[in-house]
Each structure stands twice: as C-alpha cells, then as structure tokens.
Write a protein that holds these residues in place. Structure first.
Motif, PDB file in Angstrom:
ATOM      1  N   ASP A  28      -7.469  11.695  -2.393  1.00 31.36           N
ATOM      2  CA  ASP A  28      -8.124  10.497  -2.927  1.00 31.36           C
ATOM      3  C   ASP A  28      -7.621   9.198  -2.299  1.00 31.36           C
ATOM      4  O   ASP A  28      -8.354   8.222  -2.230  1.00 31.36           O
ATOM      5  CB  ASP A  28      -7.921  10.410  -4.443  1.00 31.36           C
ATOM      6  N   LYS A  29      -6.374   9.163  -1.887  1.00 33.63           N
ATOM      7  CA  LYS A  29      -5.784   7.872  -1.512  1.00 33.63           C
ATOM      8  C   LYS A  29      -5.409   7.756  -0.047  1.00 33.63           C
ATOM      9  O   LYS A  29      -5.006   6.687   0.408  1.00 33.63           O
ATOM     10  CB  LYS A  29      -4.538   7.617  -2.369  1.00 33.63           C
ATOM     11  N   ILE A  30      -5.482   8.866   0.685  1.00 36.37           N
ATOM     12  CA  ILE A  30      -4.973   8.848   2.056  1.00 36.37           C
ATOM     13  C   ILE A  30      -6.020   9.362   3.023  1.00 36.37           C
ATOM     14  O   ILE A  30      -6.699  10.362   2.747  1.00 36.37           O
ATOM     15  CB  ILE A  30      -3.678   9.688   2.142  1.00 36.37           C
TER      16      ILE A  30
ATOM     17  N   THR B  44       2.286   4.855  -7.149  1.00 37.91           N
ATOM     18  CA  THR B  44       2.671   6.234  -7.457  1.00 37.91           C
ATOM     19  C   THR B  44       3.857   6.698  -6.622  1.00 37.91           C
ATOM     20  O   THR B  44       3.811   6.668  -5.394  1.00 37.91           O
ATOM     21  CB  THR B  44       1.486   7.198  -7.202  1.00 37.91           C
TER      22      THR B  44
ATOM     23  N   ILE C  39       3.036   5.522  -2.835  1.00 37.97           N
ATOM     24  CA  ILE C  39       1.698   5.150  -2.350  1.00 37.97           C
ATOM     25  C   ILE C  39       1.064   4.352  -3.482  1.00 37.97           C
ATOM     26  O   ILE C  39       0.897   4.872  -4.579  1.00 37.97           O
ATOM     27  CB  ILE C  39       0.831   6.394  -2.043  1.00 37.97           C
ATOM     28  N   GLY C  40       0.745   3.076  -3.215  1.00 41.90           N
ATOM     29  CA  GLY C  40       0.307   2.214  -4.314  1.00 41.90           C
ATOM     30  C   GLY C  40       1.411   2.171  -5.350  1.00 41.90           C
ATOM     31  O   GLY C  40       2.568   1.883  -5.019  1.00 41.90           O
TER      32      GLY C  40
ATOM     33  N   LEU D 191      -3.670  13.366  -4.695  1.00 39.37           N
ATOM     34  CA  LEU D 191      -3.378  12.023  -4.194  1.00 39.37           C
ATOM     35  C   LEU D 191      -3.707  11.923  -2.710  1.00 39.37           C
ATOM     36  O   LEU D 191      -4.312  10.949  -2.257  1.00 39.37           O
ATOM     37  CB  LEU D 191      -1.913  11.663  -4.434  1.00 39.37           C
TER      38      LEU D 191
ATOM     39  N   PRO E  95      -9.839   5.143   1.252  1.00 38.91           N
ATOM     40  CA  PRO E  95      -8.467   5.489   0.897  1.00 38.91           C
ATOM     41  C   PRO E  95      -7.582   4.240   0.809  1.00 38.91           C
ATOM     42  O   PRO E  95      -7.894   3.216   1.410  1.00 38.91           O
ATOM     43  CB  PRO E  95      -8.008   6.373   2.055  1.00 38.91           C
ATOM     44  N   GLU E  96      -6.514   4.370   0.087  1.00 39.19           N
ATOM     45  CA  GLU E  96      -5.520   3.299  -0.024  1.00 39.19           C
ATOM     46  C   GLU E  96      -4.944   2.981   1.360  1.00 39.19           C
ATOM     47  O   GLU E  96      -4.679   1.827   1.684  1.00 39.19           O
ATOM     48  CB  GLU E  96      -4.388   3.794  -0.935  1.00 39.19           C
TER      49      GLU E  96
ATOM     50  N   ALA F 129       0.839  -1.198   0.000  1.00 43.40           N
ATOM     51  CA  ALA F 129       0.000   0.000   0.000  1.00 43.40           C
ATOM     52  C   ALA F 129       0.877   1.252   0.000  1.00 43.40           C
ATOM     53  O   ALA F 129       0.558   2.252  -0.637  1.00 43.40           O
ATOM     54  CB  ALA F 129      -0.921   0.007   1.217  1.00 43.40           C
TER      55      ALA F 129
ATOM     56  N   GLN G  44      -0.838  -4.064   1.980  1.00 41.53           N
ATOM     57  CA  GLN G  44      -2.280  -3.836   1.889  1.00 41.53           C
ATOM     58  C   GLN G  44      -3.025  -4.715   2.884  1.00 41.53           C
ATOM     59  O   GLN G  44      -2.728  -5.900   3.030  1.00 41.53           O
ATOM     60  CB  GLN G  44      -2.758  -4.168   0.483  1.00 41.53           C
TER      61      GLN G  44
END
Ligand SMILES: Nc1ncnc2c1ncn2[C@@H]1O[C@H](COP(=O)(O)OP(=O)(O)O)[C@@H](O)[C@H]1O
Ligand SMILES: [Mg+2]
Length: 256
Positions: A96-98, A80, A77-78, A93, A171-172, A14, A43
């Motif tokens: 959207d992801k955190i 990226t 992150i992922g 980011l 989120p991721e 993740a 993850q």
C-alpha cells in the motif's frame, strides 16, 4: 562526519532510518553492511544514494523499504515503525505504501502496458483512482501505447511503464535501485525527467540508488555511503559537483 536530518528541511518525513545497522553472517565471515545509519527522506523530496560497490546502498534501500530485516535501530515509513509489524502487516504496508522500480523493468510480457501499470492494484483488489491514473499516464507520455506489449516498446518506454506502475497506487515513497542502469543515456534521461516531474508536479517521494553523477543531478540531494555509513551529503547536486566529490573519496581511499 555525522549526518543529521537537515533542520531547514521542514517537510514531513516519508521514511526515516535511525541508528540502522545490518550485519550479515557471524564470527570471521561477519560483514557489517550498515553501521548505525540515520537518515530522513522528506515528503516530496528526490534523494539519490551513491557510494562504491559494497558500501551498503542496496541494503539501506531494502531495509528502509521493508524488504529485508535489520540487526539494530529502527525504520519508519510515514508514522509506522516497521519493527512493530507482523509479517502480514509488513506485506500489506509494502503493497500500500511503497513503490519499487527495478533495474530490469520486471514487466509481464503477456500483459499490455496499461495492464502492467494496474497489475499491483488488480492483485490487491483495489480500484485505481482514475483521475490520478490518467494524470500519470499523460505524464509518462505513453497514452497512445497503452495497448502495446513490453516487447513492442523501447527500453526507455518500458522503464517509464515501470515508473508509472510504481506511481499508480500513490505510494508514500518510491524506491529504485539503479532504475536507469540498463538504459542508454537518452532513455535514461527520459526516465529521470519523469521521476523528477513526479516529485515536482505530483509531490511524490523518490529514493534512487545510482552510480551515475548525471542521474544523481536530477535529485534534490545526494547522500554518499562508504563502508555502511553515510559519509557526506550534497544538496542541489550538479553532475560536476558529484563527480568531484566522488574523485575526492577515491583519492582518500587510495592514500589511507
Ligand atoms: N545476503 C548477503 N549475505 C552476506 N553479505 C551480504 C549480503 N548482501 C550484501 N552483503 C554484503 O553487504 C555489503 C553491502 O552490500 P550492498 O548493500 O549490496 O552494497 P551496494 O549496493 O552498495 O553495492 C557488501 O559487503 C556485501 O558483500
Ligand atoms: Mg547494490
């Protein structure tokens, strides 16, 4: 001691820090807050970060979460690489992801619990996934309190709202810097149980800084920092095991 990503943990990554260093200031006032830290957050894994005050816990979390710049190394992150992003992309980011859970809840007093939970998505102009939102709300056990303002909720309930807010946008990865630091032990246990459920039942990835061996025992693993380096790692931690490890570090610190 070096800590490498554990080979037997076959899960996807993740977030990953590689050779991550962070230096504050220059010359005589220079502080090396992180010294070539490499760590994976798998993850669906719940990781606790522990270590003495000033060991770099918050800095590590802030750098991996894209809240702070770093001096060397890389963070992903992922898929990226954060270093490859422009400011605007980094902001996106993060949004959207955190997810973040702050020690002081950070709920807006004029909004209801439900409005607080969906606020970040409202700001981003995104519609929440209603089925997911229902699942999260059921899990935090506050379905009958959704219309309440934060002041009408206990500390533990407020922090559960803050956890739900972090989870709502799927989120991721979720980061918490001592998310139970302002709660009594019972309310803290509620929030920790909820975080653990979000990992077990929803596959969420959680990284949490804590001073408390009991809080750490809710995690799947603990990484220990000292002087900006990872000095140890413990899988399937128990509160007693973590406490023993902390005592051993203390004793070493006194004799060296
Ligand atoms: N903005 C800053 N400017 C200068 N030094 C800092 C700053 N933030 C943190 N530090 C230093 O970096 C080191 C790590 O800090 P921090 O990550 O906050 O530790 P922890 O969260 O483990 O208590 C400490 O020596 C701290 O004094
Ligand atoms: Mg800190």
């Amino acid at each position: 001691m070096t800590t490498t990503p554990l080979a037997h943990r076959a899960t996807a990554v993740a977030a990953r820090a590689s050779g991550l260093s962070k230096v504050y200031g220059q010359g005589e006032t220079q502080v090396v807050a992180l010294d070539q830290v490499s760590v994976d957050f798998g993850q669906g894994e719940f990781t606790a970060i522990m270590g003495p005050s000033g060991s770099g816990k918050s800095t590590l979390m802030h750098c991996v979460a894209g809240l702070d710049s770093f001096s060397a190394g890389s963070v992903r992150i992922g898929d990226t690489e954060l270093g490859s992003l422009k400011d605007k992309q980094l902001t996106q980011l993060r949004r959207d992801k955190i997810g973040f859970i702050f020690q002081a809840f950070n709920l807006l007093p004029t909004l209801s619990a439900l409005e607080n939970i969906t606020l970040p998505m409202d700001i981003a102009g995104r519609k929440p996934d209603q089925a997911w939102l229902d699942q999260v709300i059921t899990m935090i056990g506050l379905a009958d309190r959704l219309g309440h303002r934060p002041t009408q909720l206990s500390g533990g309930q407020q922090q559960r709202v803050a956890v739900a807010r972090a989870l709502a946008s799927q989120p991721e990865i979720i980061f918490g810097d001592e998310p139970t630091g302002n709660l009594d032990s019972r309310a803290g246990a509620e929030v920790l149980g909820f975080l653990r459920n979000s990992v077990r039942e929803l596959g969420q990835t959680v990284v949490m800084v804590t001073h408390d061996p009991v809080a750490a025992s809710y995690a799947d693993r603990v990484i220990f920092l000292a002087d900006g380096r990872i000095v140890d790692e413990m899988l399937h931690p128990t509160a007693d095991g973590v406490l023993d490890r902390m005592k051993a570090f203390d004793a070493k610190g006194r004799t060296s």
